[in-house]
Structure formats: structure tokens, C-alpha cells
Write an enzyme that holds these catalytic residues in place. Structure first.
Site, PDB file in Angstrom:
ATOM      1  N   LYS A 123     -15.872   4.326 -44.870  1.00  0.00           N
ATOM      2  CA  LYS A 123     -14.610   3.318 -46.305  1.00  0.00           C
ATOM      3  C   LYS A 123     -14.307   2.260 -46.039  1.00  0.00           C
ATOM      4  CE  LYS A 123     -13.992   7.712 -48.158  1.00  0.00           C
ATOM      5  NZ  LYS A 123     -14.831   8.836 -47.389  1.00  0.00           N
ATOM      6  N   ASP A 138     -11.831  -4.791 -46.130  1.00  0.00           N
ATOM      7  CA  ASP A 138     -11.293  -5.784 -46.278  1.00  0.00           C
ATOM      8  C   ASP A 138     -11.694  -6.996 -46.397  1.00  0.00           C
ATOM      9  OD1 ASP A 138      -9.996  -7.632 -43.988  1.00  0.00           O
ATOM     10  OD2 ASP A 138     -10.369  -5.908 -41.884  1.00  0.00           O
ATOM     11  N   ILE A 139     -11.320  -8.372 -45.673  1.00  0.00           N
ATOM     12  CA  ILE A 139     -12.190  -9.450 -46.532  1.00  0.00           C
ATOM     13  C   ILE A 139     -13.584  -9.213 -46.148  1.00  0.00           C
ATOM     14  CG2 ILE A 139     -10.526 -10.877 -46.106  1.00  0.00           C
ATOM     15  CD1 ILE A 139     -11.878 -11.972 -43.376  1.00  0.00           C
ATOM     16  N   THR A 175     -15.177  -9.783 -42.687  1.00  0.00           N
ATOM     17  CA  THR A 175     -15.439  -8.580 -41.474  1.00  0.00           C
ATOM     18  C   THR A 175     -16.234  -7.446 -41.917  1.00  0.00           C
ATOM     19  OG1 THR A 175     -13.031  -9.217 -40.952  1.00  0.00           O
ATOM     20  CG2 THR A 175     -13.385  -7.337 -41.363  1.00  0.00           C
ATOM     21  N   GLY A 208     -17.682  20.228 -45.632  1.00  0.00           N
ATOM     22  CA  GLY A 208     -17.647  20.447 -44.341  1.00  0.00           C
ATOM     23  C   GLY A 208     -17.443  21.647 -44.001  1.00  0.00           C
TER      24      GLY A 208
HETATM   25  O1  C5P Z   1     -15.240  20.299 -46.919  1.00  0.00           O
HETATM   26  P1  C5P Z   1     -14.553  19.850 -46.100  1.00  0.00           P
HETATM   27  O2  C5P Z   1     -13.542  19.493 -47.122  1.00  0.00           O
HETATM   28  O3  C5P Z   1     -14.249  19.605 -44.495  1.00  0.00           O
HETATM   29  O4  C5P Z   1     -14.713  17.970 -45.844  1.00  0.00           O
HETATM   30  C1  C5P Z   1     -13.976  17.221 -44.984  1.00  0.00           C
HETATM   31  C2  C5P Z   1     -15.159  16.033 -45.374  1.00  0.00           C
HETATM   32  O5  C5P Z   1     -15.038  15.407 -46.789  1.00  0.00           O
HETATM   33  C3  C5P Z   1     -14.067  15.247 -44.821  1.00  0.00           C
HETATM   34  O6  C5P Z   1     -14.794  13.974 -43.449  1.00  0.00           O
HETATM   35  C4  C5P Z   1     -13.897  13.483 -45.915  1.00  0.00           C
HETATM   36  O7  C5P Z   1     -13.909  12.370 -45.094  1.00  0.00           O
HETATM   37  C5  C5P Z   1     -14.496  14.482 -47.206  1.00  0.00           C
HETATM   38  N1  C5P Z   1     -14.109  13.468 -48.258  1.00  0.00           N
HETATM   39  C6  C5P Z   1     -13.406  13.690 -49.343  1.00  0.00           C
HETATM   40  N2  C5P Z   1     -12.810  13.508 -50.215  1.00  0.00           N
HETATM   41  C7  C5P Z   1     -12.659  12.577 -50.447  1.00  0.00           C
HETATM   42  C8  C5P Z   1     -13.956  11.750 -49.990  1.00  0.00           C
HETATM   43  C9  C5P Z   1     -14.732  12.342 -48.484  1.00  0.00           C
HETATM   44  O8  C5P Z   1     -13.098  15.524 -48.686  1.00  0.00           O
HETATM   45  N3  C5P Z   1     -12.160  11.758 -51.915  1.00  0.00           N
END
Ligand code: C5P
Length: 252
Positions: free
Chosen positions: A70, A73-74, A77, A223
Site C-alpha cells: 500500500k 509516497d513521492i 520513492t 485471512g
Molecule cells: O480475513 P482477515 O480479516 O484475517 O484478513 C485480514 C487482511 O485483510 C489483512 O492482511 C488486511 O491487510 C487485509 N485488508 C483488510 N481490509 C482492507 C484491506 C486489506 O482487512 N480494506
């Protein structure tokens, strides 16, 4: 390598979030799940604890990586950060669309040149629209943005189009609108996925895998519904089944 939208299987659509600090856990999860998900998402938590050791390990285990940096930055970079990732074999990464077209176009250009120079596959750069932790009140009062969330996400998606970004990260309700306005121009990745049988945790605007597919989402970040399950493979298989069923009845 990378995200590509042709002939996706249900498994390809699952991006597993490796939110851990430990290489042992990375090895366990990747070994266990690499045949059940399309790729593994490395974000700030894992990268700040294990950095390239984690990336090299995932690659050694033969799995795909999405680096969810995510970046914001400039232009030079962010472009150099993207280029460094590509040199280390990671061609899919994210940057904030709010970084603006100069940052985005520079990053796309440098990423493509670097990939070519190092004989890597063409990079896939995804643009973060509005983080799902933002609601209308914080958008209006803290960022002083006068548009509503949907309009703001559309506005950012126009920046993505202008900058030749490959895809956007958006919630399912926004995905539906993006599909209508931009057809299939963008890969859409949707986070906060929660099957009906899973625990919501700290996510706010959650969506089921089936609803995500019906909204036109291509890939979904999952996740804890998988990683915290008693049987992660069974959980992944349930999600695969749900995606397959929903794919047969896509509305958009
Ligand atoms: O499924 P779970 O909630 O464990 O997933 C978490 C992941 O989802 C994190 O790695 C988070 O960066 C990503 N994520 C999020 N909401 C966002 C963008 C990414 O939960 N808007």
C-alpha cells in the site's frame, strides 16, 4: 505469475493473508495451503518482522506472492520500491490511488521497464481505493472530502484508469459500481471476506465469498477464516465450493 483474469479457477481467486510475525508459521501455512489458494499476501506485519526472508521462503516453497505494501509516497520513492520488489522476484504489489497520477504512472512505467530488463513477467499493480476502515464521517470530517464514498471510489478509479494501473482494491458494493462504470478494465480485489460460518473479528463491512463473486470481484483476500480455522484445508475447500457455486450465477 501475478494476477491474470483469464480462466480463473475458484482456488486462483483466493489470496491468503499471511498476517504473522514468524517464518515457521509462514512455512506451515504455505506448505499446508499452497494447493488450495491462488497466492499469499505479504503485508507490513510480516515484512517488518521477516522482510525478504519471508518472501524468499514463499518463493522457495513454490507459491505466488502479492506484496500488499500500500505504497503512498513521492513518485520516485514508490517507483523505486516497486522496482526493488521486482528485482527480488515479486511482480504484484499495491499502491494508494490517492498518491495521484504522477506517482502511479511513474510507478507503472518503472515497474514495466524493470520487469523487462530482468526478464520477469509483466508486473501487476493494484490501487487501493478507500480503506474499509474509513466511513462517510471520517472521509468528510477528517479528509474533508465532499463526495460520498461511492463517488470518491469512482473518482479514484478514474485516476487508476488514467495511470494504467491493472486493478483496484475495493469492497463488494463498490466492485459492483466499478464493473458497471469500467466493465472489465480492472482486476478487482476485495478484502473483508467472511463466509457465513466464520467469525467476523475486527472487520466492519464484511461480505461472503458468494456475494463478492456476484458483485464482480475477481480475487478475494481471506485471512483468519482459513488461518484460524481448526482445519484450514477444510475451510479453504468450503470457500472454493462457495465460489464455484456463485460463479454459476454471476449477476454482473
Ligand atoms: O480475513 P482477515 O480479516 O484475517 O484478513 C485480514 C487482511 O485483510 C489483512 O492482511 C488486511 O491487510 C487485509 N485488508 C483488510 N481490509 C482492507 C484491506 C486489506 O482487512 N480494506
Amino acid at each position: 505469475m501475478g494476477f491474470n483474469n483469464t480462466n480463473l479457477t475458484a482456488k486462483d481467486r483466493i489470496v491468503l493473508a499471511l498476517d504473522t510475525d514468524s517464518l515457521e508459521e509462514v512455512e506451515r501455512l504455505v506448505t499446508l495451503l499452497k494447493d488450495y489458494v491462488g497466492c499469499f499476501k505479504v503485508g507490513p506485519q510480516l515484512f517488518t518482522s521477516c522482510a525478504y526472508d519471508a518472501i524468499d521462503l514463499i518463493k522457495k516453497l513454490g507459491a505466488e506472492i502479492y506484496f500488499d505494501g500500500k505504497f503512498h509516497d513521492i513518485p520516485s520513492t514508490v517507483a523505486k520500491a516497486g522496482s526493488n520488489l521486482i528485482k527480488r522476484g515479486v511482480t504484484t504489489f499495491s499502491a494508494h490511488l490517492a498518491g495521484g497520477t504522477k506517482m502511479l504512472t511513474t510507478t507503472v512505467k518503472v515497474a514495466r521497464e524493470t520487469a523487462k530488463k530482468f526478464n520477469m513477467p509483466a508486473p501487476t499493480i493494484l490501487g487501493v481505493t478507500l480503506l474499509s476502515s474509513f466511513g462517510q464521517r471520517t472521509l468528510t470530517e477528517e479528509l474533508n472530502v465532499k463526495m460520498n464514498i461511492d463517488e470518491y471510489v469512482s473518482h479514484l478509479t478514474y485516476l487508476a484508469k488514467e495511470s494504467k494501473i491493472d486493478g483496484v482494491i475495493a469492497s463488494a458494493s463498490e466492485a459492483r459500481k466499478i464493473r458497471k462504470e469500467f466493465s472489465d478494465e480492472f482486476i478487482i480485489l476485495c478484502p473483508a471476506i467472511r463466509p457465513t460460518w466464520s467469525v467476523v473479528n475486527d472487520q466492519i463491512r464484511v461480505v461472503t465469498p458468494a456475494d463478492a463473486i456476484r458483485s464482480g470481484v475477481d480475487y478475494m483476500v481471506v485471512g483468519r477464516p482459513i488461518t484460524a480455522a481448526d482445519d484450514p484445508i477444510a475451510a479453504a475447500n468450503l470457500i472454493i465450493d462457495e465460489i464455484e457455486q456463485a460463479s454459476k450465477t454471476v449477476e454482473v
